[in-house]
Design a protein around this motif. Structure first.
Motif, PDB file in Angstrom:
ATOM      1  N   HIS A   1       0.721  -1.085  -0.086  1.00 59.37           N
ATOM      2  CA  HIS A   1      -0.086   0.038   0.016  1.00 59.37           C
ATOM      3  C   HIS A   1       0.830   1.246   0.167  1.00 59.37           C
ATOM      4  O   HIS A   1       0.790   2.243  -0.797  1.00 59.37           O
ATOM      5  CB  HIS A   1      -0.858   0.161   1.096  1.00 59.37           C
ATOM      6  N   GLY A   2       2.007   1.163   1.011  1.00 58.04           N
ATOM      7  CA  GLY A   2       2.888   2.481   0.966  1.00 58.04           C
ATOM      8  C   GLY A   2       3.594   2.689  -0.281  1.00 58.04           C
ATOM      9  O   GLY A   2       3.890   3.934  -0.623  1.00 58.04           O
ATOM     10  N   VAL A   3       3.906   1.809  -1.062  1.00 57.78           N
ATOM     11  CA  VAL A   3       4.528   2.083  -2.421  1.00 57.78           C
ATOM     12  C   VAL A   3       3.470   1.982  -3.843  1.00 57.78           C
ATOM     13  O   VAL A   3       3.912   1.672  -4.716  1.00 57.78           O
ATOM     14  CB  VAL A   3       5.843   1.275  -2.725  1.00 57.78           C
ATOM     15  N   LYS A   4       2.447   1.921  -3.322  1.00 59.94           N
ATOM     16  CA  LYS A   4       1.301   1.902  -4.501  1.00 59.94           C
ATOM     17  C   LYS A   4       1.535   2.971  -5.636  1.00 59.94           C
ATOM     18  O   LYS A   4       1.105   2.620  -6.810  1.00 59.94           O
ATOM     19  CB  LYS A   4       0.045   2.066  -3.874  1.00 59.94           C
ATOM     20  N   GLY A   5       2.206   4.108  -5.243  1.00 62.53           N
ATOM     21  CA  GLY A   5       2.259   5.250  -6.259  1.00 62.53           C
ATOM     22  C   GLY A   5       3.537   5.041  -6.848  1.00 62.53           C
ATOM     23  O   GLY A   5       3.965   6.000  -7.590  1.00 62.53           O
ATOM     24  N   ASN A   6       4.229   3.938  -6.865  1.00 55.51           N
ATOM     25  CA  ASN A   6       5.636   4.057  -7.413  1.00 55.51           C
ATOM     26  C   ASN A   6       5.309   2.268  -8.189  1.00 55.51           C
ATOM     27  O   ASN A   6       5.373   1.487  -7.704  1.00 55.51           O
ATOM     28  CB  ASN A   6       6.712   3.804  -6.375  1.00 55.51           C
ATOM     29  N   LEU A   7       5.880   2.740  -9.608  1.00 55.80           N
ATOM     30  CA  LEU A   7       5.786   1.698 -10.266  1.00 55.80           C
ATOM     31  C   LEU A   7       7.220   0.945 -10.670  1.00 55.80           C
ATOM     32  O   LEU A   7       8.034   1.870 -10.797  1.00 55.80           O
ATOM     33  CB  LEU A   7       5.270   1.755 -11.755  1.00 55.80           C
ATOM     34  N   CYS A   8       7.202  -0.386 -10.839  1.00 52.85           N
ATOM     35  CA  CYS A   8       8.519  -1.028 -10.944  1.00 52.85           C
ATOM     36  C   CYS A   8       8.088  -1.995 -12.133  1.00 52.85           C
ATOM     37  O   CYS A   8       7.211  -2.738 -12.225  1.00 52.85           O
ATOM     38  CB  CYS A   8       9.084  -1.789  -9.944  1.00 52.85           C
ATOM     39  N   ARG A   9       8.824  -2.055 -13.416  1.00 49.94           N
ATOM     40  CA  ARG A   9       8.591  -2.862 -14.581  1.00 49.94           C
ATOM     41  C   ARG A   9       9.441  -3.821 -14.626  1.00 49.94           C
ATOM     42  O   ARG A   9       9.310  -4.954 -15.470  1.00 49.94           O
ATOM     43  CB  ARG A   9       8.373  -2.134 -15.630  1.00 49.94           C
ATOM     44  N   CYS A  10      10.438  -4.263 -13.583  1.00 51.71           N
ATOM     45  CA  CYS A  10      11.327  -5.247 -13.587  1.00 51.71           C
ATOM     46  C   CYS A  10      11.129  -6.364 -12.527  1.00 51.71           C
ATOM     47  O   CYS A  10      10.930  -7.667 -12.805  1.00 51.71           O
ATOM     48  CB  CYS A  10      12.695  -4.733 -13.305  1.00 51.71           C
ATOM     49  N   THR A  11      11.038  -5.988 -11.380  1.00 54.24           N
ATOM     50  CA  THR A  11      11.114  -7.027 -10.061  1.00 54.24           C
ATOM     51  C   THR A  11       9.957  -7.626  -9.779  1.00 54.24           C
ATOM     52  O   THR A  11      10.075  -8.743  -9.026  1.00 54.24           O
ATOM     53  CB  THR A  11      11.662  -6.070  -8.841  1.00 54.24           C
ATOM     54  N   GLY A  12       8.543  -7.295 -10.362  1.00 61.03           N
ATOM     55  CA  GLY A  12       7.333  -7.944  -9.677  1.00 61.03           C
ATOM     56  C   GLY A  12       7.190  -7.481  -8.336  1.00 61.03           C
ATOM     57  O   GLY A  12       6.437  -8.173  -7.728  1.00 61.03           O
ATOM     58  N   TYR A  13       8.008  -6.626  -7.728  1.00 60.73           N
ATOM     59  CA  TYR A  13       7.811  -6.076  -6.531  1.00 60.73           C
ATOM     60  C   TYR A  13       8.188  -6.827  -5.255  1.00 60.73           C
ATOM     61  O   TYR A  13       8.329  -6.284  -4.160  1.00 60.73           O
ATOM     62  CB  TYR A  13       6.241  -5.433  -6.294  1.00 60.73           C
ATOM     63  N   GLN A  14       8.293  -8.112  -5.473  1.00 65.26           N
ATOM     64  CA  GLN A  14       8.553  -9.117  -4.075  1.00 65.26           C
ATOM     65  C   GLN A  14       9.943  -8.640  -3.476  1.00 65.26           C
ATOM     66  O   GLN A  14       9.977  -8.649  -2.508  1.00 65.26           O
ATOM     67  CB  GLN A  14       8.575 -10.462  -4.604  1.00 65.26           C
ATOM     68  N   HIS A  15      11.044  -8.309  -4.320  1.00 68.02           N
ATOM     69  CA  HIS A  15      12.146  -8.098  -3.727  1.00 68.02           C
ATOM     70  C   HIS A  15      12.119  -6.713  -3.129  1.00 68.02           C
ATOM     71  O   HIS A  15      12.930  -6.530  -2.095  1.00 68.02           O
ATOM     72  CB  HIS A  15      13.409  -8.025  -4.740  1.00 68.02           C
ATOM     73  N   ILE A  16      11.431  -5.751  -3.889  1.00 66.56           N
ATOM     74  CA  ILE A  16      11.225  -4.600  -3.180  1.00 66.56           C
ATOM     75  C   ILE A  16      10.543  -4.506  -1.739  1.00 66.56           C
ATOM     76  O   ILE A  16      10.951  -4.121  -0.941  1.00 66.56           O
ATOM     77  CB  ILE A  16      10.287  -3.733  -3.887  1.00 66.56           C
TER      78      ILE A  16
END
Lengths: 284, 156
Positions: free
Chosen positions: B128-143
């Motif tokens: 929810h906290g990084v909802k305003g930030n898009l990543c097109r590589c990692t699939g977010y899990q590592h973030i």
């Protein structure tokens, strides 16, 4: 994307701001709606009045059973301030559901409602709360109800030169159940349909029901037919479904790339039932 | 007509003459020379340009530089102190929270805001906290893993 050149003013009194607005300047609050429009040159104001130094627009206070919120209070302040969460959990929930944290940090209640996006979250809550919106102009102040304020898509009761200065909602009575439910357009966070519900029960019957709807039509509205169908019933699952079925009646549903009119009307019925069920679940 | 603005950026005072229409991101990159905050979408959606202004994470593509006059701005360049990386920076490194790295400065600034408000967030709260930030590589899990690791380290 570069906006057209403009003059930038930072008045330090409301009078000064209203003077500039009367002269045709555009008000800038958090900028979350205006700046994107200026970058796209859909808005090309020659003069912009940044309200951030105007005193008195940031207050949150309770007086005589009403929660009064200054127009420059941000979405984040609304979602996180204990007084707001306690006094109007519905408004706090609507604020928390807006966009993302960066938008909620800057975007303001007054700016959002003055912009009147038909898919914005606040209008649903403000309709259900029967909010009163205080408006100032060079000629003086006036107050209008949420029902009068939201006129149409991007259109409000604000006259040229007028400014939203405060929004007032009732301090929620103990035992009132509230809920904001929205089907979110994932890329933008805007509501395909959003429904705000408030209900109270007395002697096993629904004594009060208020339903505000956003996203479905050109303007937000209060679904009085749903309220009338629910009030006086026991609020059973069947009562809720039957009442919610009426939410889109008589409304011309929006149709766009994200959802057809029929689908939006369907969503409105589903989300109205969900919001009512959840609100009834917490009503005492 | 240009206006004079004075603001703090990463603890240093900057005074410049700018057009009111100059966006904060363009000011930071082209005038102040800080290219850490990136321009991704330039339409308030991707969050690559996230910086903090008076401690609040904002998308600097959706703020005019004149609005930052008199304020305190922190960019990704301002996080390390005396050559020591911020725990979030270390965690993104160790947990492979960056792949191409384009979203990373904004991702870290948004995560910093999150940890200030919720020091020990759950997975849902991080997302929810990084909802305003898009990543097109990692699939977010590592973030998400990186933010969790940083929270653990900062709380220790």
């Amino acid at each position: 994307m570069i906006a057209q050149n403009f003059e930038y003013e930072t008045p330090s009194t409301l009078e000064e701001a209203l003077e500039l607005l009367a002269d045709g300047a555009k008000a800038l609050a958090g900028g979350m709606s205006l700046i994107p429009l200026m970058k796209l040159r859909l808005a090309v104001p020659e003069r912009v009045v940044d309200l951030r130094r105007v005193p008195g627009l940031n207050s949150i206070r309770v007086a005589e059973g009403q929660l009064h919120i200054g127009a420059m209070v941000t979405h984040y302040e609304l979602e996180s301030t204990p007084l707001v969460r306690r006094s109007s959990p519905l408004l706090a929930a609507a604020a928390a559901s807006i966009g993302d944290v960066q938008v909620r940090n800057l975007g303001t209640l007054g700016g959002s409602i003055a912009h009147a996006d038909p898919a914005a979250d606040y209008p649903a809550a403000l309709q259900a709360l029967e909010a009163v919106i205080r408006i100032a102009g060079k000629g003086g102040e006036r107050a209008v109800s949420a029902a009068e304020f939201f006129v149409d898509t991007f259109t409000t009761a604000l006259e040229p030169g007028e400014l939203v200065v405060e929004v007032s909602v009732p301090v929620e009575a103990a035992g009132t159940g509230v809920r904001y439910e929205k089907c979110e357009q994932l890329a933008s966070g805007f509501a395909l349909v959003g429904v705000a519900a408030r209900v109270a029960k007395k002697g096993g019957k629904v004594s009060m029901a208020r339903v505000g709807v956003t996203g479905l039509a050109g303007s937000s509205y209060r679904a009085k037919n749903v309220e009338a169908l629910l009030e006086g019933t026991t609020g059973s699952a069947q009562d809720v479904t039957r009442a919610a079925a009426a939410v889109a009646e008589g409304k011309e549903a929006n149709s766009d790339i994200h959802a057809s009119a029929d689908y939006r009307a369907h969503l409105a019925r589903v989300y109205t039932a969900r919001a009512l069920r959840a609100a009834l679940g917490t009503a005492g | 007509m240009k206006r004079s603005i004075t603001l703090q950026i990463n603890g240093k005072t900057h005074t410049d003459e700018v057009e009111p229409r100059l966006l904060l991101i363009h000011y930071l990159r082209e005038v102040a020379g800080l290219t850490g905050p990136h321009i991704g979408c330039e339409t308030s959606l991707c969050g690559a340009c996230t910086v903090t202004v008076d401690g609040k994470a904002v998308k600097s593509c959706t703020m005019f530089a004149v609005q930052a006059d008199g304020r305190d701005v922190v960019t990704i360049e301002g996080l390390a102190s005396n050559g020591d990386l911020h725990p979030l920076q270390t965690a993104f490194w160790e947990e492979h929270g960056a792949q191409c790295g384009y979203c990373t400065p904004g991702m870290i600034m948004a995560s910093k805001q999150l940890l200030e408000r919720i020091p020990h967030p759950g997975e849902e709260e991080i997302r929810h906290g990084v909802k305003g930030n898009l990543c097109r590589c990692t699939g977010y899990q590592h973030i998400v893993n990186a933010v969790k690791a940083a929270a653990a380290k900062m709380g220790a």
